[in-house]
Design a protein around this motif. Sequence first.
Motif, PDB file in Angstrom:
ATOM      1  N   ASP A  10       0.941  -1.370  -0.006  1.00 28.44           N
ATOM      2  CA  ASP A  10       0.123  -0.125   0.224  1.00 28.44           C
ATOM      3  C   ASP A  10       0.898   1.274   0.059  1.00 28.44           C
ATOM      4  O   ASP A  10       1.363   1.343   0.935  1.00 28.44           O
ATOM      5  CB  ASP A  10      -0.816  -0.003   1.185  1.00 28.44           C
ATOM      6  N   ARG A  11       0.911   1.977  -1.244  1.00 29.30           N
ATOM      7  CA  ARG A  11       1.476   3.343  -1.249  1.00 29.30           C
ATOM      8  C   ARG A  11       3.373   3.173  -0.993  1.00 29.30           C
ATOM      9  O   ARG A  11       3.717   3.970  -0.463  1.00 29.30           O
ATOM     10  CB  ARG A  11       1.176   4.184  -0.499  1.00 29.30           C
ATOM     11  N   VAL A  12       3.562   1.903  -1.206  1.00 33.72           N
ATOM     12  CA  VAL A  12       4.934   1.829  -0.983  1.00 33.72           C
ATOM     13  C   VAL A  12       5.395   1.040  -2.412  1.00 33.72           C
ATOM     14  O   VAL A  12       4.936   0.200  -3.131  1.00 33.72           O
ATOM     15  CB  VAL A  12       5.428   0.673  -0.038  1.00 33.72           C
ATOM     16  N   TYR A  13       6.524   1.575  -3.039  1.00 32.33           N
ATOM     17  CA  TYR A  13       7.106   1.395  -4.443  1.00 32.33           C
ATOM     18  C   TYR A  13       8.244   1.122  -4.462  1.00 32.33           C
ATOM     19  O   TYR A  13       9.164   1.690  -3.533  1.00 32.33           O
ATOM     20  CB  TYR A  13       6.674   2.829  -5.348  1.00 32.33           C
ATOM     21  N   VAL A  14       8.778   0.200  -5.369  1.00 29.75           N
ATOM     22  CA  VAL A  14      10.194   0.081  -5.717  1.00 29.75           C
ATOM     23  C   VAL A  14      10.592   0.396  -7.049  1.00 29.75           C
ATOM     24  O   VAL A  14       9.791  -0.120  -7.979  1.00 29.75           O
ATOM     25  CB  VAL A  14      10.784  -1.496  -5.262  1.00 29.75           C
ATOM     26  N   LEU A  15      11.874   0.877  -7.297  1.00 29.00           N
ATOM     27  CA  LEU A  15      12.393   1.176  -8.440  1.00 29.00           C
ATOM     28  C   LEU A  15      13.526   0.485  -8.631  1.00 29.00           C
ATOM     29  O   LEU A  15      14.551   0.705  -7.612  1.00 29.00           O
ATOM     30  CB  LEU A  15      12.528   2.578  -8.751  1.00 29.00           C
ATOM     31  N   THR A  52       9.968   9.721  -9.416  1.00 31.04           N
ATOM     32  CA  THR A  52       9.251   9.948  -8.017  1.00 31.04           C
ATOM     33  C   THR A  52       8.084  10.791  -8.407  1.00 31.04           C
ATOM     34  O   THR A  52       6.876  10.532  -7.931  1.00 31.04           O
ATOM     35  CB  THR A  52      10.181  10.524  -7.039  1.00 31.04           C
ATOM     36  N   GLN A  53       8.315  11.851  -8.998  1.00 33.87           N
ATOM     37  CA  GLN A  53       7.207  12.807  -9.211  1.00 33.87           C
ATOM     38  C   GLN A  53       6.119  12.313 -10.107  1.00 33.87           C
ATOM     39  O   GLN A  53       4.957  12.839 -10.114  1.00 33.87           O
ATOM     40  CB  GLN A  53       7.967  14.304 -10.046  1.00 33.87           C
ATOM     41  N   ALA A  54       6.182  11.251 -10.908  1.00 38.64           N
ATOM     42  CA  ALA A  54       5.477  10.424 -11.742  1.00 38.64           C
ATOM     43  C   ALA A  54       4.269   9.638 -10.668  1.00 38.64           C
ATOM     44  O   ALA A  54       3.211   9.399 -11.161  1.00 38.64           O
ATOM     45  CB  ALA A  54       5.850   9.743 -12.758  1.00 38.64           C
ATOM     46  N   VAL A  55       4.721   9.479  -9.552  1.00 39.52           N
ATOM     47  CA  VAL A  55       3.807   8.907  -8.491  1.00 39.52           C
ATOM     48  C   VAL A  55       3.270   9.519  -7.557  1.00 39.52           C
ATOM     49  O   VAL A  55       2.150   9.689  -7.107  1.00 39.52           O
ATOM     50  CB  VAL A  55       4.897   7.785  -7.765  1.00 39.52           C
ATOM     51  N   THR A  56       4.010  10.935  -7.239  1.00 36.94           N
ATOM     52  CA  THR A  56       3.587  11.484  -6.040  1.00 36.94           C
ATOM     53  C   THR A  56       3.971  13.162  -6.428  1.00 36.94           C
ATOM     54  O   THR A  56       5.168  13.176  -6.444  1.00 36.94           O
ATOM     55  CB  THR A  56       3.946  11.240  -4.835  1.00 36.94           C
TER      56      THR A  56
END
Length: 275
Positions: A10-15, A52-56
Amino acid sequence: MTLRFVEVADRVYVLREPLLRVNVTLLVGEGAALLVDTLSTAEQATELAEATQAVTPHPWVLVNTHHHFDHCFGNATLAGDPPRPVYAHELAAAALRDPDRLRREAYEEMRDEQPRLAEQLIDTDLLAPTHLVRKQEVLDVGGRQVVLRHLGRAHTAADLVVQFPDADVLVAGDLVEQGGPPAFEDSYPLRWPEAVAELLRMTTPDTVVVPGHGDPVDSGFVRAQHAQLSDLAWQIRAGHTGGTPAERVAAEAPFGARPALIAARRGYAELDGEL
């Protein structure tokens, strides 16, 4: 190179950066965000900022899991001006206050394998962390708890793990490696198993563990790697007691002869009181 985050909880992303397979983790809260690790160069960090800005749209704070170049040389770019907070263990921060040495070591490490990257590393502006952690720090990131913990000497003297309790995600940095064998050059191989054992006590059967490199794993993977690290530490101790050359220990140890030889030599130095 296009960098993109994938949601793992939930609202945790990995690149995952493709060149060295380094993982960056993004936590998004209400009006705030947090990035764990910042990649290797200003170029990579600029692309990471765009991803990152594409997500938030929220402003972020930064955490470095340790001071190796592939996890923190992007600090200056991602912190901005005036700089956002950058958290790290106090020994990692001390290392980053010696930028010439770190740049030189990074260049030497990469010049044969990745010469273009090596040339970028030698010219990268470094930013030392601004917020120092000794044992534990608890942050509030937009209403979400983040726990930073130092579990002892392991991959380096200054590793931090980052826990997101509400999402059951644990960012292990290079304490856990999926994309290749552990790196022992700055390690404490006799103490590393203890740190991973402590990390395992922070997991549940459903925990998503983000390693420093490679794919996210579960606690079963971490448990298996802990067993290998424990076996390696036992073989180093036994070899040192018996006067066995480090090369012979490495030939029979987990992770392959070259990494195990580095580990054996570091372990012998520990036992000789040189580390």
